[in-house]
Design an enzyme around this catalytic site. Structure first.
Site, PDB file in Angstrom:
ATOM      1  N   LYS A 172       2.390  -3.913   6.403  1.00 15.41           N
ATOM      2  CA  LYS A 172       2.696  -3.942   4.964  1.00 15.41           C
ATOM      3  C   LYS A 172       4.203  -3.912   4.724  1.00 15.41           C
ATOM      4  CE  LYS A 172      -1.336  -4.461   3.377  1.00 15.41           C
ATOM      5  NZ  LYS A 172      -1.688  -5.782   2.864  1.00 15.41           N
ATOM      6  N   SER A 181       0.835  -1.208   0.000  1.00 18.21           N
ATOM      7  CA  SER A 181       0.000   0.000   0.000  1.00 18.21           C
ATOM      8  C   SER A 181       0.865   1.252   0.000  1.00 18.21           C
ATOM      9  CB  SER A 181      -0.869  -0.022   1.262  1.00 18.21           C
ATOM     10  OG  SER A 181      -1.450   1.236   1.483  1.00 18.21           O
ATOM     11  N   TYR A 191      -1.436  -1.051  10.773  1.00 21.16           N
ATOM     12  CA  TYR A 191      -1.749  -1.640   9.461  1.00 21.16           C
ATOM     13  C   TYR A 191      -0.587  -1.397   8.487  1.00 21.16           C
ATOM     14  CZ  TYR A 191      -3.617  -1.769   4.706  1.00 21.16           C
ATOM     15  OH  TYR A 191      -3.780  -1.996   3.356  1.00 21.16           O
TER      16      TYR A 191
HETATM   17  P1  NAD Z   1     -10.885  -6.976   1.403  1.00 18.74           P
HETATM   18  O1  NAD Z   1     -11.051  -6.964   2.874  1.00 18.74           O
HETATM   19  O2  NAD Z   1     -12.061  -6.703   0.564  1.00 18.74           O
HETATM   20  O3  NAD Z   1     -10.261  -8.377   0.941  1.00 18.74           O
HETATM   21  C1  NAD Z   1      -9.346  -9.099   1.747  1.00 18.74           C
HETATM   22  C2  NAD Z   1      -9.834 -10.537   1.788  1.00 18.74           C
HETATM   23  O4  NAD Z   1      -8.926 -11.310   2.571  1.00 18.74           O
HETATM   24  C3  NAD Z   1     -11.210 -10.675   2.425  1.00 18.74           C
HETATM   25  O5  NAD Z   1     -12.048 -11.438   1.580  1.00 18.74           O
HETATM   26  C4  NAD Z   1     -10.942 -11.399   3.749  1.00 18.74           C
HETATM   27  O6  NAD Z   1     -12.017 -12.231   4.114  1.00 18.74           O
HETATM   28  C5  NAD Z   1      -9.672 -12.172   3.427  1.00 18.74           C
HETATM   29  N1  NAD Z   1      -8.806 -12.456   4.582  1.00 18.74           N
HETATM   30  C6  NAD Z   1      -8.367 -11.602   5.527  1.00 18.74           C
HETATM   31  N2  NAD Z   1      -7.575 -12.249   6.401  1.00 18.74           N
HETATM   32  C7  NAD Z   1      -7.515 -13.537   5.991  1.00 18.74           C
HETATM   33  C8  NAD Z   1      -6.847 -14.710   6.489  1.00 18.74           C
HETATM   34  N3  NAD Z   1      -6.115 -14.685   7.604  1.00 18.74           N
HETATM   35  N4  NAD Z   1      -6.998 -15.864   5.810  1.00 18.74           N
HETATM   36  C9  NAD Z   1      -7.757 -15.922   4.683  1.00 18.74           C
HETATM   37  N5  NAD Z   1      -8.410 -14.861   4.193  1.00 18.74           N
HETATM   38  C10 NAD Z   1      -8.287 -13.677   4.825  1.00 18.74           C
HETATM   39  O7  NAD Z   1      -9.692  -5.965   1.055  1.00 18.74           O
HETATM   40  P2  NAD Z   1      -9.241  -5.396  -0.362  1.00 18.74           P
HETATM   41  O8  NAD Z   1      -9.618  -3.973  -0.442  1.00 18.74           O
HETATM   42  O9  NAD Z   1      -9.632  -6.323  -1.439  1.00 18.74           O
HETATM   43  O10 NAD Z   1      -7.665  -5.439  -0.156  1.00 18.74           O
HETATM   44  C11 NAD Z   1      -6.893  -6.527  -0.613  1.00 18.74           C
HETATM   45  C12 NAD Z   1      -5.444  -6.291  -0.208  1.00 18.74           C
HETATM   46  O11 NAD Z   1      -5.005  -5.052  -0.718  1.00 18.74           O
HETATM   47  C13 NAD Z   1      -5.230  -6.234   1.287  1.00 18.74           C
HETATM   48  O12 NAD Z   1      -3.987  -6.847   1.561  1.00 18.74           O
HETATM   49  C14 NAD Z   1      -5.159  -4.762   1.577  1.00 18.74           C
HETATM   50  O13 NAD Z   1      -4.395  -4.482   2.716  1.00 18.74           O
HETATM   51  C15 NAD Z   1      -4.472  -4.249   0.321  1.00 18.74           C
HETATM   52  N6  NAD Z   1      -4.749  -2.835   0.021  1.00 18.74           N
HETATM   53  C16 NAD Z   1      -6.027  -2.397  -0.094  1.00 18.74           C
HETATM   54  C17 NAD Z   1      -6.277  -1.059  -0.357  1.00 18.74           C
HETATM   55  C18 NAD Z   1      -7.694  -0.544  -0.473  1.00 18.74           C
HETATM   56  O14 NAD Z   1      -7.874   0.673  -0.394  1.00 18.74           O
HETATM   57  N7  NAD Z   1      -8.686  -1.378  -0.682  1.00 18.74           N
HETATM   58  C19 NAD Z   1      -5.209  -0.158  -0.520  1.00 18.74           C
HETATM   59  C20 NAD Z   1      -3.912  -0.647  -0.429  1.00 18.74           C
HETATM   60  C21 NAD Z   1      -3.672  -1.991  -0.161  1.00 18.74           C
HETATM   61  N1  UFG Z   2     -12.654  11.351   3.436  1.00 17.72           N
HETATM   62  C1  UFG Z   2     -13.619  12.260   3.823  1.00 17.72           C
HETATM   63  N2  UFG Z   2     -14.772  11.788   4.358  1.00 17.72           N
HETATM   64  C2  UFG Z   2     -15.024  10.453   4.519  1.00 17.72           C
HETATM   65  C3  UFG Z   2     -14.035   9.528   4.116  1.00 17.72           C
HETATM   66  C4  UFG Z   2     -12.858  10.022   3.581  1.00 17.72           C
HETATM   67  O1  UFG Z   2     -13.430  13.470   3.692  1.00 17.72           O
HETATM   68  O2  UFG Z   2     -16.078  10.098   5.032  1.00 17.72           O
HETATM   69  C5  UFG Z   2     -11.412  11.858   2.849  1.00 17.72           C
HETATM   70  C6  UFG Z   2     -10.190  11.515   3.672  1.00 17.72           C
HETATM   71  O3  UFG Z   2      -9.957  12.503   4.646  1.00 17.72           O
HETATM   72  C7  UFG Z   2      -9.108  11.476   2.600  1.00 17.72           C
HETATM   73  C8  UFG Z   2      -9.833  11.006   1.338  1.00 17.72           C
HETATM   74  O4  UFG Z   2     -11.226  11.238   1.599  1.00 17.72           O
HETATM   75  O5  UFG Z   2      -8.631  12.749   2.382  1.00 17.72           O
HETATM   76  C9  UFG Z   2      -9.628   9.551   1.037  1.00 17.72           C
HETATM   77  O6  UFG Z   2      -9.932   8.801   2.202  1.00 17.72           O
HETATM   78  P1  UFG Z   2     -10.015   7.214   2.192  1.00 17.72           P
HETATM   79  O7  UFG Z   2     -10.310   6.779   3.596  1.00 17.72           O
HETATM   80  O8  UFG Z   2     -10.913   6.743   1.117  1.00 17.72           O
HETATM   81  O9  UFG Z   2      -8.554   6.775   1.762  1.00 17.72           O
HETATM   82  P2  UFG Z   2      -7.171   7.026   2.503  1.00 17.72           P
HETATM   83  O10 UFG Z   2      -6.244   7.550   1.467  1.00 17.72           O
HETATM   84  O11 UFG Z   2      -7.304   7.809   3.728  1.00 17.72           O
HETATM   85  O12 UFG Z   2      -6.810   5.539   2.937  1.00 17.72           O
HETATM   86  C10 UFG Z   2      -6.492   4.579   1.946  1.00 17.72           C
HETATM   87  C11 UFG Z   2      -6.806   3.167   2.423  1.00 17.72           C
HETATM   88  C12 UFG Z   2      -5.921   2.783   3.578  1.00 17.72           C
HETATM   89  C13 UFG Z   2      -4.493   3.042   3.260  1.00 17.72           C
HETATM   90  C14 UFG Z   2      -4.300   4.467   2.781  1.00 17.72           C
HETATM   91  C15 UFG Z   2      -2.912   4.705   2.309  1.00 17.72           C
HETATM   92  O13 UFG Z   2      -8.149   3.064   2.816  1.00 17.72           O
HETATM   93  O14 UFG Z   2      -6.072   1.403   3.808  1.00 17.72           O
HETATM   94  O15 UFG Z   2      -5.145   4.696   1.664  1.00 17.72           O
HETATM   95  O16 UFG Z   2      -2.642   6.069   2.283  1.00 17.72           O
HETATM   96  F1  UFG Z   2      -3.718   2.855   4.358  1.00 17.72           F
END
Ligand code: NAD
Ligand code: UFG
Length: 341
Positions: free
Chosen positions: A154, A125, A150
């Site tokens: 990573k 991330s 978190y």
């Molecule tokens: P998500 O929660 O939708 O998907 C993660 C999946 O992993 C879920 O289906 C959950 O049930 C499964 N899971 C969690 N722990 C587990 C375990 N111990 N064993 C088996 N399954 C398990 O999340 P996502 O948004 O699809 O994110 C996927 C990956 O990308 C994650 O590693 C997350 O940290 C990373 N990521 C997500 C974002 C974002 O904004 N969505 C940003 C950066 C990185």
């Molecule tokens: N925001 C609002 N109101 C809301 C939700 C979000 O104003 O109700 C704003 C936040 O302050 C931020 C932007 O919208 O400025 C984006 O917020 P998100 O929560 O959608 O995303 P972030 O960038 O804060 O977080 C995401 C992932 C995290 C990860 C991070 C890395 O959700 O898992 O990016 O920077 F760690």
């Protein structure tokens, strides 16, 4: 190519699974359903016409994981499974460590206990950069400014994957540092399924638009940006899914060489919160009820990617528009209420 997708029923995993199946890969999905719904499996099948193998396994359960690897040789593994809430990780750092780092360690141990050559793609991330002094953020920017447990998981996982690649001859790996994934599949059959009150901006916007939430709060409008709201790099979920396949293909072409590398995945363009809300309103011809509130603790002012490394080395770049992501996110929200069907 036989590909294992951990966390394959989650938001990013399900979209990547669909793209893998569409491109003819054989896949096995592993998920413990802690943050996903088994109905996603049926919908992946509806989109692709293929029923992927599914095993309900928790990656912390090494015995079950070992059994899976005894019966299968995976050429590629895309490792999404993790807990992802920044807020929850502050309250439950031990859980995040055990789940995200523990799960990754188990996975690496079973991979490297075998001789079969495996290419691993890890979900990292942009949170590893914290508030970068340099914008756009490139992969050389420091990662010593992480703000949450978190984020710590990573960078730790990236480190243990690097160590494993150095130590074991059968493993190559890439970490993809995603910026902000948004949108849903064009079929509206899969998308983001937030648990409870959404933390992220897009699900909060769509839930406000549909009336589940009364109003959206914009967390601060006095940041030093062009309109005072925070800047992020929003990337279409479909483009992000394809970045995994491009990365797997890149590794599969590497012969007689050890590779570990890490890449930003974004569009390279920064968008403010207000700009995104305006785009959502225009794209979907509706109005969002919002107010300006306090800053959210831990939010960084601005983060957007320099994507030249992945473009040059792997040949991936984003193709879909943010408007398309906002349209599909809205279509998905409208459908979720009928998700039972
Ligand atoms: P998500 O929660 O939708 O998907 C993660 C999946 O992993 C879920 O289906 C959950 O049930 C499964 N899971 C969690 N722990 C587990 C375990 N111990 N064993 C088996 N399954 C398990 O999340 P996502 O948004 O699809 O994110 C996927 C990956 O990308 C994650 O590693 C997350 O940290 C990373 N990521 C997500 C974002 C974002 O904004 N969505 C940003 C950066 C990185
Ligand atoms: N925001 C609002 N109101 C809301 C939700 C979000 O104003 O109700 C704003 C936040 O302050 C931020 C932007 O919208 O400025 C984006 O917020 P998100 O929560 O959608 O995303 P972030 O960038 O804060 O977080 C995401 C992932 C995290 C990860 C991070 C890395 O959700 O898992 O990016 O920077 F760690």
């Amino acid at each position: 190519m036989n590909v294992l997708v951990t966390g394959g029923l989650g938001f990013i995993g399900s979209h990547t699974s669909v793209e893998l199946l569409n491109k003819g890969y054989e896949i096995t999905i592993v998920d413990n359903l802690v943050n996903s719904n088994i109905k996603v499996l049926k919908n992946i099948q509806k989109i692709t016409g293929i029923k992927p193998e599914f095993k309900e396994i928790d990656l912390r359960d090494k015995k079950e994981l070992t059994k899976l690897f005894e019966c299968n040789n995976f050429d590629g593994i895309i490792h999404f499974a993790a807990l992802k809430s920044v807020n929850e990780s502050i309250k439950k750092p031990k859980l995040y460590k055990e789940n995200n780092i523990g799960g990754t360690k188990n996975l690496l141990e079973v991979i490297t206990s075998k001789k079969h050559r495996t290419n691993l793609i890890f979900s990292s991330s942009c949170t590893v950069y914290g508030q970068s002094k340099k914008l756009p953020i490139d992969e050389n920017c420091p990662t010593n400014n992480i703000e949450s447990p978190y984020g710590e998981t990573k960078i730790k996982c990236e480190e243990i994957i690097l160590e494993a690649v150095k130590k074991y001859s059968n493993l190559n790996a890439i970490s993809l540092r995603y910026f902000n994934p948004i949108g849903a599949h064009e079929s509206s059959l899969i998308g983001e399924l937030p648990n409870g009150i959404p933390e992220n901006l897009i699900p909060y916007i769509t839930q406000t638009a549909i009336g589940i939430r009364n109003e959206l709060t914009i967390f601060g409008n006095d940041y030093p940006t062009r309109d005072g709201t925070c800047i992020r790099d929003y990337i279409h979920i479909n483009d992000l899914a394809l970045a995994h396949i491009s990365s797997l293909n890149f590794l599969s072409k590497v012969k007689n060489k050890k590779i570990y590398d890490f890449f930003n995945v974004g569009t390279g363009k920064g968008i403010t919160v207000l700009e995104l809300i305006n785009m959502f309103e225009q794209t979907n011809s509706l109005k969002i009820n919002y107010k300006i509130g306090n800053k959210r603790k831990g939010d960084i002012t601005s983060a957007y990617a320099d994507i030249s490394k992945i473009k040059t080395k792997i040949g991936w770049f984003s193709k879909k528009s943010i408007s398309d992501a906002l349209k599909t996110a809205w279509e998905w929200q409208k459908r979720i209420s009928n998700y039972e069907n």
